[in-house]
Design an enzyme around this catalytic site. Structure first.
Site, PDB file in Angstrom:
ATOM      1  N   HIS A   7      20.199  -3.201 -27.334  1.00 18.62           N
ATOM      2  CA  HIS A   7      20.684  -3.807 -25.652  1.00 18.62           C
ATOM      3  C   HIS A   7      22.025  -3.559 -25.582  1.00 18.62           C
ATOM      4  O   HIS A   7      22.119  -3.034 -24.445  1.00 18.62           O
ATOM      5  CB  HIS A   7      20.481  -5.358 -26.211  1.00 18.62           C
ATOM      6  CG  HIS A   7      20.578  -6.058 -24.750  1.00 18.62           C
ATOM      7  ND1 HIS A   7      20.599  -7.447 -24.923  1.00 18.62           N
ATOM      8  CD2 HIS A   7      20.440  -5.635 -23.446  1.00 18.62           C
ATOM      9  CE1 HIS A   7      20.951  -7.846 -23.600  1.00 18.62           C
ATOM     10  NE2 HIS A   7      20.907  -6.803 -22.637  1.00 18.62           N
TER      11      HIS A   7
ATOM     12  N   GLU B  84      21.983  -0.072 -24.449  1.00 23.11           N
ATOM     13  CA  GLU B  84      21.353   0.342 -23.057  1.00 23.11           C
ATOM     14  C   GLU B  84      22.503  -0.062 -22.040  1.00 23.11           C
ATOM     15  O   GLU B  84      22.658   0.772 -21.086  1.00 23.11           O
ATOM     16  CB  GLU B  84      20.138  -0.812 -23.051  1.00 23.11           C
ATOM     17  CG  GLU B  84      19.575  -0.629 -21.489  1.00 23.11           C
ATOM     18  CD  GLU B  84      19.613  -2.223 -21.131  1.00 23.11           C
ATOM     19  OE1 GLU B  84      20.305  -2.789 -20.113  1.00 23.11           O
ATOM     20  OE2 GLU B  84      18.801  -3.040 -21.774  1.00 23.11           O
ATOM     21  N   HIS B  85      23.316  -0.912 -22.542  1.00 23.86           N
ATOM     22  CA  HIS B  85      24.233  -1.281 -21.416  1.00 23.86           C
ATOM     23  C   HIS B  85      25.541   0.055 -21.612  1.00 23.86           C
ATOM     24  O   HIS B  85      25.935   0.385 -20.414  1.00 23.86           O
ATOM     25  CB  HIS B  85      25.036  -2.595 -21.931  1.00 23.86           C
ATOM     26  CG  HIS B  85      24.184  -3.691 -21.352  1.00 23.86           C
ATOM     27  ND1 HIS B  85      24.971  -4.534 -20.483  1.00 23.86           N
ATOM     28  CD2 HIS B  85      23.177  -4.230 -21.616  1.00 23.86           C
ATOM     29  CE1 HIS B  85      24.089  -5.779 -20.100  1.00 23.86           C
ATOM     30  NE2 HIS B  85      22.964  -5.408 -20.721  1.00 23.86           N
TER      31      HIS B  85
ATOM     32  N   GLU C 124      25.401 -12.552 -21.983  1.00 28.76           N
ATOM     33  CA  GLU C 124      23.911 -12.515 -21.493  1.00 28.76           C
ATOM     34  C   GLU C 124      22.970 -13.327 -22.544  1.00 28.76           C
ATOM     35  O   GLU C 124      22.257 -14.195 -22.155  1.00 28.76           O
ATOM     36  CB  GLU C 124      23.745 -11.046 -21.325  1.00 28.76           C
ATOM     37  CG  GLU C 124      22.349 -10.750 -20.739  1.00 28.76           C
ATOM     38  CD  GLU C 124      21.707  -9.573 -20.893  1.00 28.76           C
ATOM     39  OE1 GLU C 124      22.619  -8.643 -20.899  1.00 28.76           O
ATOM     40  OE2 GLU C 124      20.586  -9.345 -20.568  1.00 28.76           O
TER      41      GLU C 124
HETATM   42 ZN    ZN Z   1      21.347  -6.818 -20.778  1.00 32.82          ZN
END
Ligand code: ZN
Length: 1027
Positions: free
Chosen positions: A102, A105-106, A203
């Protein structure tokens, strides 16, 4: 545009519209046909064609290829759709809870070799006319999709995406910003305490404030404990700080390789160009590797397991004593077996969907819980699928009872099977889903095939849905006990079963805060003085990088001159049926007919208003005419693509204190079922059932639970709705229908021991709303079917004529707007709007304490309506402030998941999403206005904001929804074109000017609302209303 006022029936029979693309019905050299020219074995730009298949159900040609050097897989779906899509997915299978896929991905989106500027992904949002751009981290893959209708834009975005995925910079500062970091609470003050910061860190804290998400995560981890599904791919908040930058780079090197990648393209752009670009810009630079990313099957248990988890108590729960969740989850077969997956997902619908399903009867109707557990039914997102069944909103003492019911119900299904008509209804639903044209078809396909393809299943096989339907029918014919045997095998005899319960813990949040504090202290204590100095300096460095004016000139961009100067016109025809005005819109609907009706609320007594959303949610589910609610649900599934009613509040386009209030009936069906659909509507109008209190209670509980669950996900929407409440009459009504006020009202209703009083209000509301005298309709269908549809509508209107009652409006201040904008006022049918000339907007600050660790903040300012000359400038301004100021301050520096500004309904609205800050964000909103007024932006910034606004304005509209803006709000193509021209004309001067006149302190009337955890600053400030 063609207009006339005679009856539409007669006219439609001899009328032909001038279509922009007159050959849509018989495309000759279409994208699908061109793709058929490819042949297996053909070599194109480093790829070899493996297979070419037509999929007539979905109107596409699938071309499957493999990249020769790296083994990268490729699927192209050629289809005559301008909204082209690209996606690349990597199999990412983490083995710990640090959220490495994750965070990666960012971070890959933060800059790459060819595009080394900061954050090219967010910058491209404003340099393109994309209709979709995003990235997702699933449990076992990471996907990067975008779509656009513009060929040049497609190439630009493809170049940025390829470079981001395969050649990212992965700078340490990007990892700090996006992942996690230790930093002084005030970065400029080395004496302020060290805290954890980071976008993904926050998040995930936000995501885990959602109890449904917590439960789903635990369930997956515990059902598949032995490999990648046993960990949290998004990141367990407190495990995130265990990830190092080196680990991140290593994960990229081993997972983001073409040999581990699957490319998907969709639409009418030629495949060869895509292949050439992908080969030249990415794949030619790699050699084949053997990625070690395959997911092994989960070893089967020889006996069922039980487990328990806790969550935070829900302040909005309909019944505080009933907040437990319990469900049983079964491990099923491999999802790469396409037909087995198809069968099991159908079986799952038969078991749990709608009031005729066995589990609805045995679990929902006895009212043991408020609704099914948040995870329910078939889930094919993991390599081996699962099926879950259970309840939420139940009392702890009912645990054993629920387990027994589940086991018994499975026995009953094995003994009795399913009615044939229910199976037919499901197959009908599949037919409708294939025919319905959505605007994001490419994206739906990409997500539909992603999981199966990820584990080397055949994506083309998955697209051939009719083949599966045929095979399913044959299996049933050969063996009438086909489904029952599946239930026996996968449920009754399956020892890989998990029973997971969840209960609230009063100290849950407190424990989390304490755990975070301990983790922090452990990290901080290990630091030397020089480490601390280092952290302080890195914090300053990050701040200065974030604050620097950024040069994005390396990125490709469309120009304002690439935007179409005029809008595509949507022709509609006005007519009447039984005295009721009707808008007809001919569209390539692919054999579907869409029917809507708007019914005014003008005669409804004020005290009934709060009940309208409840009325809407139950009126199509209580039974009607000769059908009880079960039969009604069955008929709706067999004959329609859905029938629903919702509230509809539309502000006038030119007057802030004027609005139309109503409910919108929406439905669709296959052409052949039109009479049946209208028959159902007639029964709902003429003889709805309002006598079953038990049925009402089930529906009330389910919707109260849904509303309560939605807050942690849509908190910003609730904050915005509340902030707008005291600013316009529309805002007030929207809060009543869909804001926190409605959530609390439904909670009160759900808590009532006796619902007879509520039951009695329903027919009163019905008399006012389902009244043909206060109604207008809209039909979207193919030209061939339109006159038949008009005839059926005429019939329907005469069937419901007895509901006509001339009632006085509750308010006298009503203004009429002609439905046909070219007609003289008063000469034809009209929309009746309420005017509130004496409405006094006022300031109001509201705080809703919530059991979340993060906030949703909104501030709303009253400005001007759609047709006002300043509206376009405010629209561009909101985009520019979002992209150039608010994103940086609220997300990058503030650590919130998102934030920005938008316009609509005469309001300028600021918001933040999952925000660690509360009142500080309000001052960020204020500073953004100072930033605009100081004029520190460039022509490029304005052009980018224009592109971004136009990509929203020109986003594709499905044939089913064409003409709806005009039908609901009276916004014609002419008004849209005028707005378009004003958008083009916006200048730097007009931006500074509107920011000063509308948003400057002292110029504005604003409302503020925050949803978030207990807040000492607000508590001490008497200007806040605390709810
Ligand atoms: Zn995210």
């Amino acid at each position: 545009m063609f207009r006339q006022s005679k009856t539409v029936l007669q006219k439609l029979r001899n009328l032909r519209f001038q279509w922009q693309n007159p050959s849509w019905r018989f495309r000759s050299t279409s994208a699908t046909e061109r793709a058929l020219q490819y042949q297996a074995g053909q070599k194109i730009h480093g790829f070899t064609v493996k297979e070419v298949v037509t999929v007539p159900d979905l109107f596409l040609t699938a071309v499957k290829l493999t990249h020769d050097n790296t083994g990268a897989q490729y699927l192209h779906a050629a289809r005559d759709d301008k909204n082209n899509l690209f996606s690349v997915q990597l199999r990412t299978t983490p083995m710990d809870n640090t959220g490495v896929p994750h965070i990666l991905e960012h971070t890959v989106l933060c800059g790459s070799e060819k595009y080394p500027c900061r954050d090219p992904f967010f910058k491209m949002l404003n340099r393109s006319l994309s209709t979709f751009m995003n990235a997702f981290t699933a449990s076992d893959f990471t996907m990067y999709p975008f779509s656009t209708q513009n060929g040049k834009d497609f190439q630009n975005l493809l170049s940025v995406y390829l470079d981001a995925v395969f050649f990212p910079c992965l700078r340490e500062l990007d990892f700090w910003q996006e992942g996690w970091r230790l930093e002084n609470e005030k970065p400029t003050d080395p004496t302020s305490p060290l805290v954890f910061k980071g976008v993904v860190f926050n998040e995930m804290k936000g995501a885990f404030s959602d109890n449904e998400r917590v439960y789903a995560q635990h369930l997956q981890n515990k059902l598949y404990p032995d490999h990648t599904y046993g960990v949290v791919s998004g990141g367990e908040p407190l495990a995130i700080p265990d990830l190092s930058w080196e680990q991140l780079k290593h994960f990229h090197a081993t997972h983001y390789h073409p040999s581990n990648a699957r490319f998907f393209t969709y639409g009418d752009l030629p495949l060869e160009q895509h292949l050439k670009q992908i080969q030249e810009e990415a794949l030619s630079k790699f050699e084949r590797t053997e990625p070690d990313t395959a997911v092994p099957n989960q070893p089967h248990w020889d006996r069922p397991r039980e487990d328990h988890v806790t969550c935070s108590p829900d302040a909005m729960a309909p019944d505080a004593a009933k907040q437990n969740t319990l469900c049983m989850s079964y491990l099923l077969g491999d999802i790469t077996d396409t037909f087995e997956g198809f069968t099991l997902s159908l079986l799952s619908s038969l078991m749990i969907s709608g009031p005729n399903s066995p589990f609805y009867k045995t679990l929902i109707e006895p009212k043991i819980g408020t609704n099914f557990s948040s995870v329910v039914g078939y889930d094919g997102s993991t390599k081996e699928a699962s099926f879950s069944i259970g309840l939420q909103g139940m009392a702890e003492e009912d645990t054993e009872k629920v387990k027994q019911i589940i086991v018994q119900t499975i026995d009953e299904i094995i003994a009795n099977g399913f009615e044939e008509e229910r199976i037919e209804a499901l197959l009908h639903k599949i037919e409708i889903q294939m025919k319905h044209q959505s605007t994001s078809f490419g994206l739906s396909l990409a997500s539909y095939i992603a999981s199966c393809w990820n584990h080397d299943g055949d994506p083309v096989q998955l697209l051939k849905i009719s083949d599966s339907v045929t095979q399913f029918r044959e299996a049933l014919k050969d063996n009438p006990r086909f489904l029952q045997e599946k239930v026996l095998h996968y449920f009754k005899d399956n020892t890989h079963r998990l029973t997971l319960s969840m209960s609230p813990d009063e100290a849950y949040l407190e424990k989390q805060v304490k755990a975070e504090e301990e983790k922090l202290q452990k990290k901080v204590q290990a630091l030397s003085e020089s480490d601390k100095k280092d952290i302080y300096e890195k914090g300053l460095e990050l701040l200065s990088v974030q604050s620097k004016i950024q040069d994005a000139s390396c990125l490709p961009a469309l120009k304002v001159s690439d935007i179409e100067p005029t809008i595509a016109v949507t022709p509609v025809e006005m007519g009447t049926a039984g005295g009721v005005p009707v808008q007809y819109c001919e569209q390539p609907t692919n054999g579907m007919v869409y029917f809507r009706a708007m019914c005014s609320l003008n005669t409804l007594p004020e005290d009934l208003k709060l009940y309208v959303p409840l009325f809407c949610s139950v009126i199509t589910k209580m039974g009607c005419g000769g059908l009880d609610y079960r039969q009604q649900a069955q008929q709706m599934e067999l004959k329609t693509g859905g029938m629903s009613i919702s509230t509809s509040v539309n502000p006038d386009y030119s007057n802030m204190d004027m609005y139309e209030q109503g409910v919108l009936l929406s439905s669709s069906c296959l052409e052949r079922n039109l009479p049946d659909m209208f028959h159902l509507w007639s029964d709902i109008f003429n003889s709805p059932h309002f006598d079953d209190e038990e049925r009402l209670r089930v529906l009330v509980m389910m919707s109260a639970q849904e509303l309560a669950n939605g807050i942690s996900y849509s908190g910003h929407m609730y904050a915005m709705t509340r902030a707008a409440r005291s600013l316009t009459p529309t805002g007030e009504l929207q809060e009543t229908f869909g804001g926190m006020e409605q959530v609390k009202f439904m909670k009160r209703i759900a808590e009532m021991p006796d619902l007879t009083q509520v039951l009695r209000t329903l027919p009163r509301i019905k008399r006012h709303i389902l009244n043909p005298l206060n109604m207008r309709c809209a039909v979207n269908s193919t030209p061939q079917k339109m006159s038949d549809a008009a005839g059926q509508l005429d019939n329907f209107m005469s069937n419901v004529a007895s509901n006509k009652k001339d009632r006085k409006p509750v308010r006298s201040d009503i203004t009429e707007r002609p439905l046909d904008p070219l007609a003289a006022p008063g000469s034809g049918p009209s929309r009746k709007l309420i005017t509130e000339p004496n409405f006094k907007p006022c300031q109001m600050k509201t705080f809703f304490p919530m059991p979340f660790p993060i906030n949703f903040v909104s501030e709303c300012i009253r400005t001007v309506p759609f047709t006002h000359e300043d509206y376009a400038s405010l629209n561009i301004l909101s985009r520019m402030m979002t992209a150039k100021y608010l994103h940086r301050e609220i997300r990058e520096k503030g650590g919130a998941y998102g934030g920005g500004a938008r316009v609509g309904g005469g309001l300028f609205t600021f918001y933040s999403y999952r925000d660690p800050n509360s009142v500080q964000t309000l001052s960020t909103f204020r500073k953004s206005v100072d930033w605009v007024r100081s004029g520190q932006f460039t022509q490029q910034d304005i052009d980018e904001a224009k592109l971004s606004v136009f990509s929203a304005v020109d986003s594709p509209v499905a044939p089913s929804n064409k003409g709806m803006g005009r039908f609901l709000s009276g916004i014609t193509d002419e008004l849209k074109q005028a707005h378009r021209e004003r958008l083009f004309a916006v200048t730097d001067k007009s931006l500074v000017d509107v920011a000063g006149r509308y948003l400057g302190i002292g110029q504005r009337t604003c409302g503020v609302a925050i949803l978030g955890p207990e807040n000492d600053i607000i508590k001490k400030d008497p200007s806040w209303v605390v709810k």
